[in-house]
Scaffold this motif. Structure first.
Motif, short mmCIF file in Angstrom:
data_model
loop_
_atom_site.label_atom_id
_atom_site.label_comp_id
_atom_site.label_asym_id
_atom_site.label_seq_id
_atom_site.Cartn_x
_atom_site.Cartn_y
_atom_site.Cartn_z
N ALA A 113 8.27 1.85 2.88
CA ALA A 113 8.05 1.46 4.27
C ALA A 113 9.35 1.56 5.07
CB ALA A 113 7.49 0.04 4.33
N LEU A 114 10.44 1.10 4.47
CA LEU A 114 11.73 1.15 5.15
C LEU A 114 12.18 2.60 5.36
CD1 LEU A 114 14.15 -0.35 6.34
CD2 LEU A 114 15.14 -0.42 4.04
N ARG A 115 11.96 3.44 4.37
CA ARG A 115 12.34 4.86 4.47
C ARG A 115 11.65 5.50 5.68
NH1 ARG A 115 10.50 6.11 0.08
NH2 ARG A 115 12.41 5.71 -1.11
N LYS A 116 10.37 5.24 5.80
CA LYS A 116 9.62 5.79 6.93
C LYS A 116 10.22 5.32 8.26
CE LYS A 116 5.14 5.45 9.25
NZ LYS A 116 3.82 4.78 9.25
N THR A 117 10.58 4.04 8.31
CA THR A 117 11.16 3.48 9.52
C THR A 117 12.52 4.11 9.83
OG1 THR A 117 10.02 1.38 9.18
CG2 THR A 117 11.94 1.35 10.62
N LEU A 118 13.34 4.29 8.81
CA LEU A 118 14.68 4.86 9.01
C LEU A 118 14.60 6.31 9.48
CD1 LEU A 118 16.55 3.37 5.92
CD2 LEU A 118 16.63 2.57 8.30
N LEU A 119 13.64 7.05 8.96
CA LEU A 119 13.48 8.44 9.40
C LEU A 119 12.94 8.51 10.83
CD1 LEU A 119 12.12 10.07 6.12
CD2 LEU A 119 14.43 10.24 7.10
N LEU A 120 12.13 7.53 11.18
CA LEU A 120 11.65 7.42 12.56
C LEU A 120 12.83 7.12 13.49
CD1 LEU A 120 8.67 7.70 13.45
CD2 LEU A 120 8.61 5.22 13.66
N HIS A 121 13.69 6.22 13.05
CA HIS A 121 14.90 5.87 13.79
C HIS A 121 15.79 7.11 13.95
CE1 HIS A 121 19.15 4.40 13.85
NE2 HIS A 121 18.67 3.53 14.72
N LYS A 122 15.96 7.86 12.89
CA LYS A 122 16.76 9.09 12.95
C LYS A 122 16.22 10.05 14.01
CE LYS A 122 17.96 13.19 10.24
NZ LYS A 122 17.60 13.99 9.04
N GLU A 123 14.90 10.18 14.05
CA GLU A 123 14.25 11.09 14.99
C GLU A 123 14.52 10.67 16.44
OE1 GLU A 123 9.66 12.34 16.11
OE2 GLU A 123 10.15 11.80 14.03
N LEU A 124 14.39 9.38 16.72
CA LEU A 124 14.60 8.90 18.09
C LEU A 124 16.07 8.98 18.49
CD1 LEU A 124 13.60 7.63 20.71
CD2 LEU A 124 13.77 5.38 19.62
N VAL A 125 16.96 8.58 17.57
CA VAL A 125 18.39 8.58 17.89
C VAL A 125 18.92 10.00 18.10
CG1 VAL A 125 20.67 7.94 17.00
CG2 VAL A 125 18.76 6.37 16.74
N SER A 126 18.24 10.99 17.53
CA SER A 126 18.67 12.38 17.68
C SER A 126 18.45 12.92 19.09
CB SER A 126 17.94 13.26 16.67
OG SER A 126 18.26 12.92 15.34
N ILE A 127 17.70 12.19 19.90
CA ILE A 127 17.48 12.62 21.29
C ILE A 127 18.55 11.97 22.17
CG2 ILE A 127 15.83 12.78 23.18
CD1 ILE A 127 13.62 12.08 21.15
N PRO A 128 19.48 12.74 22.75
CA PRO A 128 20.52 12.15 23.60
C PRO A 128 19.89 11.31 24.71
CG PRO A 128 21.02 14.45 23.15
CD PRO A 128 19.63 14.19 22.64
N ASN A 129 20.55 10.21 25.07
CA ASN A 129 19.94 9.28 26.03
C ASN A 129 20.91 8.84 27.12
OD1 ASN A 129 21.49 7.75 24.25
ND2 ASN A 129 20.09 6.02 24.25
#
Length: 502
Positions: free
Chosen positions: A31-47
């Motif tokens: 469950a945590l792995r899925k969350t961390l990869l989701l976090h990686k995806e969002l953080v990869s978009i400059p903001n």
């Protein structure tokens, strides 16, 4: 029927059923792995708000995930970037909680980062020498270490809380469970720039934000990394003081000992404002602040090691406002953040400057209003014999007044504070105590400022800050990071919040 091991885990988690240790550990990491990869995806978009296209990608990314959870999402027009509002009514009879996140981040100077691109998340672990070493993302396929960290701009501030809350909502949904209240979520596109977008929507959309309670999901937790409830934050107001010498910079050889140097004038003026222990000498600067024995005891109970903190900061001793760090935050500060002169080039010049300028900031508490505090500073300058103006002096003013100071004041943001014994504060604290089997750390006032205090004041509802990221996350600085253990715990905090009975 398809067997889903994750649903089994969530069911066991919420029902208190013990799973075999190895299976439980594996499911938690899955469950945590899925969350961390989701976090990686969002953080990869400059903001960065100046890049409107990238900001819209961030906004749409978040909106898509909330739509998958059957939330109604709306893009509210603002003075600049659109604001995302997500809403879901679980039961018309429930109370409504408004949650706040910001989706933008601070600028990042690539040259100061220990990785090629601040917007490309890097998974790292610390070696025995204290250096951070890169890990391949496939390391998440094995047991995940809470001390690993993800380095990237906005990894902690504020995309980690966005992902933690989303993961908690998904976990509830996987178990066909519902939060114990209705939810509204604001995603601010310009918090790092003063929240002008959000503030501009207040006159039109105040009713859209109307709720029974308000929770701000921003800021660092206590440095112990224990669950933390923050009941307020300091405000901020800025001003500048300029003193004057000759009408133009003068050669220090020709006019040294003749033309007064405005830097010395400014230094003497500033030295009248604080004593050697850091106590502000301006009249009535601390007026109205009285810490009761009960409040003092609560502040004293918060874990604090002055020796360790001073060592970490690299200071011999602290200023003596209050008896400890938490007490210091209960008083307004007076900070000189920059001093400059009429010459700002790269190379030094042998001149007597035309002027000297000090830029100040004042951190406010609930007992001190921005404009009143600024007026105290202005009055103090007048008492030191200065002719105080809000413009550069004219030739006539220079010839008439021996001591001239230009004082420029800004509007500022006032502080907010919810009472420590408020029913809402007690309910949330009790919920976290039940989930974690110990009392959360209760912070009366956070040292920093959230620019949405006008929203808090306008809505006039009980408000708490629930900070979840590690204190040493390098917020706003190079090598910003989020500790994996804080991500894991943050999801648990969000689950506890969502199951609170209000």
């Amino acid at each position: 029927m398809i067997f889903n091991p994750m649903k089994l885990f969530y069911f066991a988690l919420f029902c208190g059923i013990a799973l075999p240790t190895s299976a439980q550990s594996q499911d938690v990491d899955d469950a945590l792995r899925k969350t961390l990869l989701l976090h990686k995806e969002l953080v990869s978009i400059p903001n960065l708000p100046e890049d409107e296209a990238s900001m819209l990608k961030n906004i749409n990314w978040v909106a898509d995930y909330y739509q998958k959870l059957d939330f109604k999402t709306t893009l509210l027009p603002s003075s600049t970037l659109p604001l995302l509002l997500a809403e879901k009514v679980f039961n018309p009879k429930f109370k409504t909680v408004l949650f706040y996140f910001h989706i933008d981040g601070q600028p990042a100077n690539k040259a100061n980062w220990d990785q090629e691109n601040p917007f490309t998340p890097v998974l790292k672990k610390q070696d025995s020498a204290g250096n951070w070493q890169n890990l391949d993302w496939h390391a998440l396929d094995s047991k995940i270490d809470d001390e690993w960290r993800i380095f990237a701009r906005a990894a902690a501030d504020d995309k980690a809380p966005i992902i933690m809350f989303l993961a908690a909502l998904e976990q509830l949904d996987a178990q066909n469970k519902k939060p114990n209240f209705n939810i509204k979520v604001i995603f601010d596109p310009e918090e790092e720039y003063g929240s002008s977008a959000l503030l501009s929507t207040l006159p039109i959309n105040k009713e859209r934000y109307a709720s029974d309670y308000f929770i701000v999901m921003d800021g660092p937790a206590h440095d112990s990394n224990k669950p933390t409830v923050t009941f307020g934050c300091r405000g901020i107001v800025t001003c500048s003081i300029t003193t004057y010498g000759a009408s133009l910079p003068q050669h220090s050889g020709h006019y040294g000992n003749y033309v007064p140097n405005p830097i010395f004038s400014l230094a003497k003026l500033l030295s009248t404002m604080k004593d050697d222990k850091g106590y502000v000498l301006i009249k009535d600067y601390y007026k109205g602040i009285n810490l009761s024995p009960e409040i003092t005891d609560i502040l004293k109970s918060i874990p604090y090691d002055s020796v360790a903190l001073n060592s970490q900061l690299g200071i011999f001793t602290s200023e003596k406002i209050g008896n400890n760090y938490q007490e210091a935050l209960q008083y307004p500060s007076l900070n000189i953040r920059q001093i400059g002169t009429s010459w700002s080039g790269e190379n030094l010049k042998t001149v007597v400057p035309e002027f000297a300028k000090a830029d100040l900031d004042v951190r406010l508490v609930s007992e001190t209003e921005a404009q009143i505090q600024l007026e105290k500073i202005r009055t103090h300058i007048v008492k030191q014999g200065y002719y105080v103006i809000d413009h550069d002096p004219t030739a006539e003013e220079r010839a008439t007044h021996p001591k001239i100071a230009k004082f420029i004041a800004n509007e500022g943001i006032n502080a907010f504070r919810t009472d420590l014994d408020s029913p809402f504060g007690k309910t949330i604290s009790n919920s976290l105590s039940k989930a974690f089997k110990e009392e959360p750390i209760k912070i009366r006032m956070m040292g920093g400022t959230v620019p949405i205090v006008p929203v808090i004041n306008a809505l006039n509802i009980p408000t708490l800050i629930i900070p979840m990221v590690n204190m040493d996350n390098n917020q706003h600085s190079p090598n910003e990071n989020i500790r994996i253990g804080n991500m894991r715990q943050g999801i648990q905090i969000c689950l506890a919040l969502l199951q609170t009975n209000l």
